[in-house]
Design a protein around this motif. Sequence first.
Motif, PDB file in Angstrom:
ATOM      1  N   MET A   1       0.820  -1.198   0.000  1.00  0.00           N
ATOM      2  CA  MET A   1       0.000   0.000   0.000  1.00  0.00           C
ATOM      3  C   MET A   1       0.858   1.254   0.000  1.00  0.00           C
ATOM      4  SD  MET A   1      -3.110  -0.826   2.661  1.00  0.00           S
ATOM      5  CE  MET A   1      -3.631   0.891   2.584  1.00  0.00           C
ATOM      6  N   ALA A   2       0.334   2.300  -0.604  1.00  0.00           N
ATOM      7  CA  ALA A   2       1.007   3.598  -0.590  1.00  0.00           C
ATOM      8  C   ALA A   2       0.865   4.228   0.793  1.00  0.00           C
ATOM      9  CB  ALA A   2       0.406   4.506  -1.657  1.00  0.00           C
ATOM     10  N   VAL A   3       1.668   5.241   1.063  1.00  0.00           N
ATOM     11  CA  VAL A   3       1.607   5.952   2.337  1.00  0.00           C
ATOM     12  C   VAL A   3       0.386   6.862   2.356  1.00  0.00           C
ATOM     13  CG1 VAL A   3       2.773   7.631   3.817  1.00  0.00           C
ATOM     14  CG2 VAL A   3       4.099   5.866   2.634  1.00  0.00           C
ATOM     15  N   HIS A   4      -0.376   6.819   3.475  1.00  0.00           N
ATOM     16  CA  HIS A   4      -1.528   7.696   3.665  1.00  0.00           C
ATOM     17  C   HIS A   4      -1.150   8.809   4.639  1.00  0.00           C
ATOM     18  CE1 HIS A   4      -4.965   4.972   2.178  1.00  0.00           C
ATOM     19  NE2 HIS A   4      -3.832   4.413   1.805  1.00  0.00           N
ATOM     20  N   GLY A  23      -0.222   8.209  -1.397  1.00  0.00           N
ATOM     21  CA  GLY A  23       0.890   8.358  -2.320  1.00  0.00           C
ATOM     22  C   GLY A  23       0.993   9.797  -2.780  1.00  0.00           C
ATOM     23  N   SER A  24       0.970   9.999  -4.102  1.00  0.00           N
ATOM     24  CA  SER A  24       1.092  11.343  -4.664  1.00  0.00           C
ATOM     25  C   SER A  24      -0.246  11.961  -5.044  1.00  0.00           C
ATOM     26  CB  SER A  24       2.010  11.305  -5.896  1.00  0.00           C
ATOM     27  OG  SER A  24       3.315  10.899  -5.542  1.00  0.00           O
ATOM     28  N   THR A  25      -1.354  11.301  -4.702  1.00  0.00           N
ATOM     29  CA  THR A  25      -2.685  11.858  -4.957  1.00  0.00           C
ATOM     30  C   THR A  25      -3.155  12.585  -3.709  1.00  0.00           C
ATOM     31  OG1 THR A  25      -3.225  10.077  -6.502  1.00  0.00           O
ATOM     32  CG2 THR A  25      -5.060  11.352  -5.621  1.00  0.00           C
ATOM     33  N   VAL A  26      -3.595  13.835  -3.884  1.00  0.00           N
ATOM     34  CA  VAL A  26      -3.988  14.666  -2.745  1.00  0.00           C
ATOM     35  C   VAL A  26      -5.357  15.291  -3.015  1.00  0.00           C
ATOM     36  CG1 VAL A  26      -3.323  16.561  -1.215  1.00  0.00           C
ATOM     37  CG2 VAL A  26      -1.546  15.232  -2.394  1.00  0.00           C
ATOM     38  N   PRO A 142      -2.451   1.672  -6.781  1.00  0.00           N
ATOM     39  CA  PRO A 142      -1.531   1.814  -7.920  1.00  0.00           C
ATOM     40  C   PRO A 142      -1.296   3.278  -8.286  1.00  0.00           C
ATOM     41  CG  PRO A 142      -3.724   1.273  -8.704  1.00  0.00           C
ATOM     42  CD  PRO A 142      -3.768   1.178  -7.192  1.00  0.00           C
ATOM     43  N   THR A 143      -0.176   3.524  -8.934  1.00  0.00           N
ATOM     44  CA  THR A 143       0.106   4.854  -9.470  1.00  0.00           C
ATOM     45  C   THR A 143      -0.611   5.003 -10.817  1.00  0.00           C
ATOM     46  OG1 THR A 143       2.063   4.119 -10.667  1.00  0.00           O
ATOM     47  CG2 THR A 143       2.367   4.841  -8.373  1.00  0.00           C
ATOM     48  N   GLU A 144      -0.635   6.223 -11.326  1.00  0.00           N
ATOM     49  CA  GLU A 144      -1.244   6.463 -12.635  1.00  0.00           C
ATOM     50  C   GLU A 144      -0.542   5.651 -13.711  1.00  0.00           C
ATOM     51  OE1 GLU A 144      -3.811   7.645 -15.420  1.00  0.00           O
ATOM     52  OE2 GLU A 144      -3.983   8.303 -13.331  1.00  0.00           O
ATOM     53  N   ALA A 145       0.794   5.547 -13.644  1.00  0.00           N
ATOM     54  CA  ALA A 145       1.544   4.767 -14.630  1.00  0.00           C
ATOM     55  C   ALA A 145       1.156   3.297 -14.577  1.00  0.00           C
ATOM     56  CB  ALA A 145       3.043   4.930 -14.380  1.00  0.00           C
ATOM     57  N   GLU A 146       0.977   2.764 -13.375  1.00  0.00           N
ATOM     58  CA  GLU A 146       0.565   1.361 -13.239  1.00  0.00           C
ATOM     59  C   GLU A 146      -0.853   1.147 -13.740  1.00  0.00           C
ATOM     60  OE1 GLU A 146       3.241  -0.027  -9.392  1.00  0.00           O
ATOM     61  OE2 GLU A 146       1.389   1.114  -9.059  1.00  0.00           O
TER      62      GLU A 146
END
Length: 211
Positions: A1-4, A23-26, A142-146
């Motif tokens: 999991m990404a960091v929250h 992750g990088s989504t805010v 997942p990231t946008e790239a994934e």
Amino acid sequence: MAVHHCELNFLSRSDGSALYSIGSTVALASVNGPGDVKKSNRNDFTTYIEVVYNPCTGQPMVKERVMESVIKRTVEQVVLGHLYPRTGITITIQEMQSDGLALATSVNATCMALLNSGVQMKSTFTGVTCCLTREGAIIIDPTEAEIQESDAVGTFVFENQGGELIAAQEEGHLDTATFATCLSRCRVAAKDVYAFYRRVIDSRYQDQLPQ
């Protein structure tokens, strides 16, 4: 999991707010109400829920309207609207940065903003996104790239009481067996998100205790 990460009461002029990132989504969610509502939306038995989603660039399009609908249906299921008849609650979500997890991040920001506002709910809720890679692997957060390299993406919204599924959005195609597997993986991940919620709330509470 990404960091929250979550910061409560981010906006001083709203009844409740939360800046939430996965992750990088805010996303920044603010809650106003229960309060006055125009007559056409007034209901004698419950509160009227309005959700407004603003992307970081451009005007809201079909994708944003779909997200508004998912979040609105989610909130309507958990807010104890009968306690606030003939009123309205407006939830405004501002996308600050996107890396593929806009819906899940917005769902979680909304939940934390509602908690911050003090609106009564029968349960909390959380959104978890996963994608199915072309090799058949399932990636949580997942990231946008994934996502761009995947065959399908699913976002699931769960209640904290028993992990009941209350909303889902799918892009691409998941067969019945794969859908069930994705659902199970995301339900497990949701437990970690709930644990994170508790840490955020406990930290906020501790900050207000007399020293």
